[in-house]
Design a protein around this motif. Structure first.
Motif, PDB file in Angstrom:
ATOM      1  N   ALA A   1       1.375 -18.915 -24.724  1.00  0.00           N
ATOM      2  CA  ALA A   1       1.723 -19.730 -23.456  1.00  0.00           C
ATOM      3  C   ALA A   1       2.669 -20.650 -23.717  1.00  0.00           C
ATOM      4  CB  ALA A   1       0.411 -20.448 -22.887  1.00  0.00           C
ATOM      5  N   GLU A   2       2.888 -21.384 -24.773  1.00  0.00           N
ATOM      6  CA  GLU A   2       3.987 -22.452 -25.136  1.00  0.00           C
ATOM      7  C   GLU A   2       5.134 -21.534 -24.803  1.00  0.00           C
ATOM      8  OE1 GLU A   2       6.244 -24.033 -28.888  1.00  0.00           O
ATOM      9  OE2 GLU A   2       4.143 -23.390 -29.168  1.00  0.00           O
ATOM     10  N   ILE A   3       5.430 -20.204 -25.689  1.00  0.00           N
ATOM     11  CA  ILE A   3       6.893 -19.483 -25.428  1.00  0.00           C
ATOM     12  C   ILE A   3       7.061 -19.044 -24.286  1.00  0.00           C
ATOM     13  CG2 ILE A   3       7.607 -17.615 -26.440  1.00  0.00           C
ATOM     14  CD1 ILE A   3       5.587 -18.022 -29.393  1.00  0.00           C
ATOM     15  N   TYR A   4       6.123 -18.467 -23.551  1.00  0.00           N
ATOM     16  CA  TYR A   4       6.418 -17.935 -22.305  1.00  0.00           C
ATOM     17  C   TYR A   4       6.966 -18.999 -21.424  1.00  0.00           C
ATOM     18  CZ  TYR A   4       4.802 -13.290 -23.311  1.00  0.00           C
ATOM     19  OH  TYR A   4       4.770 -11.921 -23.800  1.00  0.00           O
ATOM     20  N   GLY A   5       6.160 -20.383 -21.383  1.00  0.00           N
ATOM     21  CA  GLY A   5       6.353 -21.267 -20.466  1.00  0.00           C
ATOM     22  C   GLY A   5       7.989 -21.777 -20.760  1.00  0.00           C
ATOM     23  N   ARG A   6       8.284 -21.925 -22.139  1.00  0.00           N
ATOM     24  CA  ARG A   6       9.676 -22.392 -22.612  1.00  0.00           C
ATOM     25  C   ARG A   6      10.665 -21.280 -22.238  1.00  0.00           C
ATOM     26  NH1 ARG A   6      11.658 -24.070 -28.703  1.00  0.00           N
ATOM     27  NH2 ARG A   6      13.675 -24.639 -28.175  1.00  0.00           N
ATOM     28  N   PHE A   7      10.432 -20.159 -22.132  1.00  0.00           N
ATOM     29  CA  PHE A   7      11.525 -19.044 -21.732  1.00  0.00           C
ATOM     30  C   PHE A   7      11.567 -19.148 -20.036  1.00  0.00           C
ATOM     31  CE2 PHE A   7      12.205 -14.718 -19.978  1.00  0.00           C
ATOM     32  CZ  PHE A   7      13.385 -14.576 -20.787  1.00  0.00           C
ATOM     33  N   LEU A   8      10.469 -19.527 -19.341  1.00  0.00           N
ATOM     34  CA  LEU A   8      10.611 -19.693 -17.963  1.00  0.00           C
ATOM     35  C   LEU A   8      11.530 -20.664 -17.655  1.00  0.00           C
ATOM     36  CD1 LEU A   8       7.312 -18.261 -16.879  1.00  0.00           C
ATOM     37  CD2 LEU A   8       9.469 -17.330 -16.347  1.00  0.00           C
ATOM     38  N   HIS A   9      11.257 -22.038 -18.218  1.00  0.00           N
ATOM     39  CA  HIS A   9      11.846 -23.163 -17.900  1.00  0.00           C
ATOM     40  C   HIS A   9      13.297 -23.356 -18.403  1.00  0.00           C
ATOM     41  CE1 HIS A   9       7.478 -24.476 -17.346  1.00  0.00           C
ATOM     42  NE2 HIS A   9       8.158 -25.598 -16.706  1.00  0.00           N
ATOM     43  N   GLU A  10      13.545 -23.028 -19.592  1.00  0.00           N
ATOM     44  CA  GLU A  10      14.942 -23.067 -20.133  1.00  0.00           C
ATOM     45  C   GLU A  10      15.811 -21.812 -19.768  1.00  0.00           C
ATOM     46  OE1 GLU A  10      14.637 -23.983 -24.369  1.00  0.00           O
ATOM     47  OE2 GLU A  10      13.125 -25.722 -23.904  1.00  0.00           O
ATOM     48  N   LYS A  11      15.478 -20.684 -19.710  1.00  0.00           N
ATOM     49  CA  LYS A  11      16.274 -19.505 -19.670  1.00  0.00           C
ATOM     50  C   LYS A  11      16.254 -18.963 -18.417  1.00  0.00           C
ATOM     51  CE  LYS A  11      17.042 -19.981 -24.165  1.00  0.00           C
ATOM     52  NZ  LYS A  11      18.336 -20.357 -24.526  1.00  0.00           N
ATOM     53  N   VAL A  12      15.096 -19.108 -17.576  1.00  0.00           N
ATOM     54  CA  VAL A  12      15.121 -18.436 -16.181  1.00  0.00           C
ATOM     55  C   VAL A  12      14.997 -19.251 -15.165  1.00  0.00           C
ATOM     56  CG1 VAL A  12      13.898 -16.907 -14.741  1.00  0.00           C
ATOM     57  CG2 VAL A  12      13.693 -16.419 -17.178  1.00  0.00           C
ATOM     58  N   GLY A  13      14.474 -20.472 -15.421  1.00  0.00           N
ATOM     59  CA  GLY A  13      14.537 -21.696 -14.428  1.00  0.00           C
ATOM     60  C   GLY A  13      13.791 -21.490 -13.088  1.00  0.00           C
ATOM     61  N   MET A  14      12.692 -20.454 -12.979  1.00  0.00           N
ATOM     62  CA  MET A  14      11.968 -20.327 -12.180  1.00  0.00           C
ATOM     63  C   MET A  14      10.656 -19.729 -12.343  1.00  0.00           C
ATOM     64  SD  MET A  14      12.853 -17.385  -9.172  1.00  0.00           S
ATOM     65  CE  MET A  14      14.273 -17.974  -8.536  1.00  0.00           C
ATOM     66  N   LEU A  15       9.562 -19.968 -11.752  1.00  0.00           N
ATOM     67  CA  LEU A  15       8.054 -19.647 -11.995  1.00  0.00           C
ATOM     68  C   LEU A  15       7.426 -19.139 -10.774  1.00  0.00           C
ATOM     69  CD1 LEU A  15       8.603 -22.184 -14.267  1.00  0.00           C
ATOM     70  CD2 LEU A  15       6.200 -21.585 -14.863  1.00  0.00           C
ATOM     71  N   TYR A  16       6.566 -18.374 -10.878  1.00  0.00           N
ATOM     72  CA  TYR A  16       5.806 -17.786  -9.667  1.00  0.00           C
ATOM     73  C   TYR A  16       4.238 -18.232  -9.905  1.00  0.00           C
ATOM     74  CZ  TYR A  16       8.763 -14.875  -7.025  1.00  0.00           C
ATOM     75  OH  TYR A  16       9.811 -14.274  -6.150  1.00  0.00           O
ATOM     76  N   PRO A  17       3.489 -18.420  -8.876  1.00  0.00           N
ATOM     77  CA  PRO A  17       2.248 -18.921  -9.237  1.00  0.00           C
ATOM     78  C   PRO A  17       1.431 -17.711  -9.717  1.00  0.00           C
ATOM     79  CG  PRO A  17       2.925 -19.503  -6.783  1.00  0.00           C
ATOM     80  CD  PRO A  17       3.887 -18.643  -7.458  1.00  0.00           C
ATOM     81  N   ILE A  18       0.175 -17.918 -10.127  1.00  0.00           N
ATOM     82  CA  ILE A  18      -0.582 -16.908 -10.636  1.00  0.00           C
ATOM     83  C   ILE A  18      -1.089 -15.883  -9.336  1.00  0.00           C
ATOM     84  CG2 ILE A  18      -2.889 -18.210 -10.178  1.00  0.00           C
ATOM     85  CD1 ILE A  18      -3.966 -16.679 -12.472  1.00  0.00           C
ATOM     86  N   ASN A  19      -0.953 -14.706  -9.694  1.00  0.00           N
ATOM     87  CA  ASN A  19      -1.329 -13.496  -8.695  1.00  0.00           C
ATOM     88  C   ASN A  19      -2.699 -13.747  -8.386  1.00  0.00           C
ATOM     89  OD1 ASN A  19      -2.489 -10.467  -8.506  1.00  0.00           O
ATOM     90  ND2 ASN A  19      -0.486 -10.535  -7.470  1.00  0.00           N
ATOM     91  N   ASP A  20      -3.020 -13.418  -7.070  1.00  0.00           N
ATOM     92  CA  ASP A  20      -4.476 -13.432  -6.441  1.00  0.00           C
ATOM     93  C   ASP A  20      -5.591 -12.611  -7.417  1.00  0.00           C
ATOM     94  OD1 ASP A  20      -3.899 -15.532  -4.795  1.00  0.00           O
ATOM     95  OD2 ASP A  20      -3.500 -13.908  -2.969  1.00  0.00           O
ATOM     96  N   ASN A  21      -5.023 -11.383  -7.582  1.00  0.00           N
ATOM     97  CA  ASN A  21      -6.023 -10.395  -8.528  1.00  0.00           C
ATOM     98  C   ASN A  21      -6.019 -10.881  -9.746  1.00  0.00           C
ATOM     99  OD1 ASN A  21      -6.440  -8.717  -6.201  1.00  0.00           O
ATOM    100  ND2 ASN A  21      -4.527  -7.646  -6.860  1.00  0.00           N
ATOM    101  N   LEU A  22      -5.073 -11.411 -10.420  1.00  0.00           N
ATOM    102  CA  LEU A  22      -5.446 -11.862 -11.882  1.00  0.00           C
ATOM    103  C   LEU A  22      -6.254 -13.159 -11.963  1.00  0.00           C
ATOM    104  CD1 LEU A  22      -4.604 -12.006 -14.780  1.00  0.00           C
ATOM    105  CD2 LEU A  22      -2.602 -13.236 -14.302  1.00  0.00           C
ATOM    106  N   GLN A  23      -6.117 -13.941 -10.909  1.00  0.00           N
ATOM    107  CA  GLN A  23      -6.975 -15.351 -10.771  1.00  0.00           C
ATOM    108  C   GLN A  23      -8.240 -14.722 -10.612  1.00  0.00           C
ATOM    109  OE1 GLN A  23      -5.284 -18.088  -8.218  1.00  0.00           O
ATOM    110  NE2 GLN A  23      -6.946 -19.786  -8.845  1.00  0.00           N
ATOM    111  N   GLY A  24      -8.427 -13.722  -9.617  1.00  0.00           N
ATOM    112  CA  GLY A  24      -9.821 -13.178  -9.310  1.00  0.00           C
ATOM    113  C   GLY A  24     -10.572 -12.641 -10.576  1.00  0.00           C
ATOM    114  N   LEU A  25      -9.738 -11.802 -11.390  1.00  0.00           N
ATOM    115  CA  LEU A  25     -10.591 -11.053 -12.608  1.00  0.00           C
ATOM    116  C   LEU A  25     -10.826 -12.399 -13.645  1.00  0.00           C
ATOM    117  CD1 LEU A  25     -11.673  -8.890 -14.267  1.00  0.00           C
ATOM    118  CD2 LEU A  25      -9.002  -8.488 -14.769  1.00  0.00           C
ATOM    119  N   LEU A  26      -9.830 -13.170 -13.840  1.00  0.00           N
ATOM    120  CA  LEU A  26     -10.002 -14.520 -14.819  1.00  0.00           C
ATOM    121  C   LEU A  26     -11.362 -14.953 -14.372  1.00  0.00           C
ATOM    122  CD1 LEU A  26      -6.741 -16.043 -15.591  1.00  0.00           C
ATOM    123  CD2 LEU A  26      -8.502 -15.214 -17.246  1.00  0.00           C
TER     124      LEU A  26
END
Length: 370
Positions: free
Chosen positions: A143-168
């Motif tokens: 989670a640390e690594i993917y978060g860093r990649f999105l924050h520092e290299k892409v600069g954009m995030l999407y909220p959790i998908n409804d279906n993934l959240q439902g299964l979790l």
């Protein structure tokens, strides 16, 4: 700037609470355990690594082409919308798709961390508690690594998908101790492994390739852990209890398959949801991608003893039934080897750079006057 400011569509709340259920179990037997699980626990300890050091974060990433995605892989390719896109628009589309994919990876890894912690709490056997503790650390690192990649290299995030959240949510709310294994280790982790592998093997960009390869090296152990624990336990269950687990798998697989359309991305480009869903369903690349994503789940489900008639029919309907004969052990071995090969190549390159630096310093010293 906080994560909230980087979301394409900010979630209503930055917190999500899932009520806990089921018992916390302690074991006072400290000198007993399955050799296979204890060996996996030892491997989990030996293979810990630091994402801040093992990954070369100095590598540059073009946020408008983070993965080297070809036009043909974009859902809008060939549609009536494609001709209207400028090159800048296409770069934005690539950025959004990468942000969407890696955001779901990030949210899934946090879910895996919480599920692993739940397994530590609820599983009755101490050897499984020990291994799950190492997995909890692994998932935190991911989670640390993917978060860093999105924050520092892409600069954009999407909220959790409804279906993934439902299964979790379904996985975490279930009071039976084996359900976090089944929902997370088999379904979510199995799907993630396949998605990571497809991107790892197709991207020509060194930083995301490193991230995906090193995360997969850990995930291979996690799926092996789930297989070992559930295979032993499910041999003891009645037919009715096995059918309940199979129903959960069927529902979860359909949810996961429906999760993988990226409709949210197209909506952010002004395409209505219904049309976005239709374009996604018509995409040949996405259809192939979806099918390949079940390459890790189907053989694992079969291996742990969930292979009833209704489950087989569901996999036939999804077009993934034949994947039940895949060799999981071979796939996991390959995941390990690819990560180790990347390490060898990186260390060899660093060694060559150090030797060249020393030789250059010696040459400069030899030409300097007294």
């Amino acid at each position: 700037m906080s994560t909230y400011d980087r979301y394409t569509n900010a979630p209503e709340s930055l917190q999500w609470q899932v009520p806990a259920s089921g018992a916390a179990r302690f074991s006072w037997e400290y000198d007993d355990g399955r050799d296979r699980l204890l060996a996996l626990y030892q491997k989990g300890k030996d293979k810990q690594w630091d994402g801040a050091k093992r990954i070369d974060w100095d590598l540059e990433v073009d946020p408008h082409d983070p993965l080297g995605t070809p036009d043909e892989a974009l859902t809008l390719y060939g549609s009536r919308h494609w001709a209207k896109l400028t090159e800048k628009d296409k770069g934005e589309l690539r950025k959004h798709y990468t942000a969407w994919q890696f955001s779901q990876f990030l949210h899934g890894e946090q879910g895996a961390m919480v599920c692993a912690a739940r397994i530590v709490e609820s599983v009755p056997d101490l050897d499984a508690k020990f291994y799950s503790a190492t997995q909890t650390m692994d998932e935190a690192r991911h989670a640390e690594i993917y978060g860093r990649f999105l924050h520092e290299k892409v600069g954009m995030l999407y909220p959790i998908n409804d279906n993934l959240q439902g299964l979790l949510g379904d996985t975490l709310r279930d009071s039976r101790w084996d359900m976090p294994y089944l929902g997370m280790q088999v379904l979510i982790e199995g799907l993630a492994l396949a998605a990571f592998g497809l991107l790892r093997d197709t991207t020509d960009k060194p930083l995301p390739k490193q991230i995906l390869a090193y995360v997969m090296q850990d995930e291979a152990r996690h799926v092996a852990f789930g297989r070992m624990a559930l295979r032993d336990y499910y041999k003891q269950l009645s037919d009715a209890e096995l059918r309940e687990r199979e129903e959960f798998v069927i529902e979860g697989c359909y949810l996961m398959r429906n999760r993988l359309s990226g409709v949210e991305v197209l909506e952010n480009f002004g395409i209505p949801r219904q049309e976005a869903a239709e374009l996604s369903e018509q995409s040949e690349f996405l259809q192939l991608f979806r099918k390949l994503l079940f390459s890790r789940i189907v053989p694992c489900v079969k291996d742990i003893g969930l292979w009833g008639e209704r489950l087989q029919k569901a996999y036939l309907d999804m077009g993934v039934f034949e994947m039940g004969d895949a060799n999981l052990d071979l796939l996991m071995t390959q995941d390990e080897e690819i990560a180790e090969q990347l390490d060898r190549e990186r260390f060899a390159e660093e060694e060559r750079a150090r030797v060249a630096e020393v030789e250059e310093a010696i040459a400069e010293g030899g030409t300097a006057g007294p």
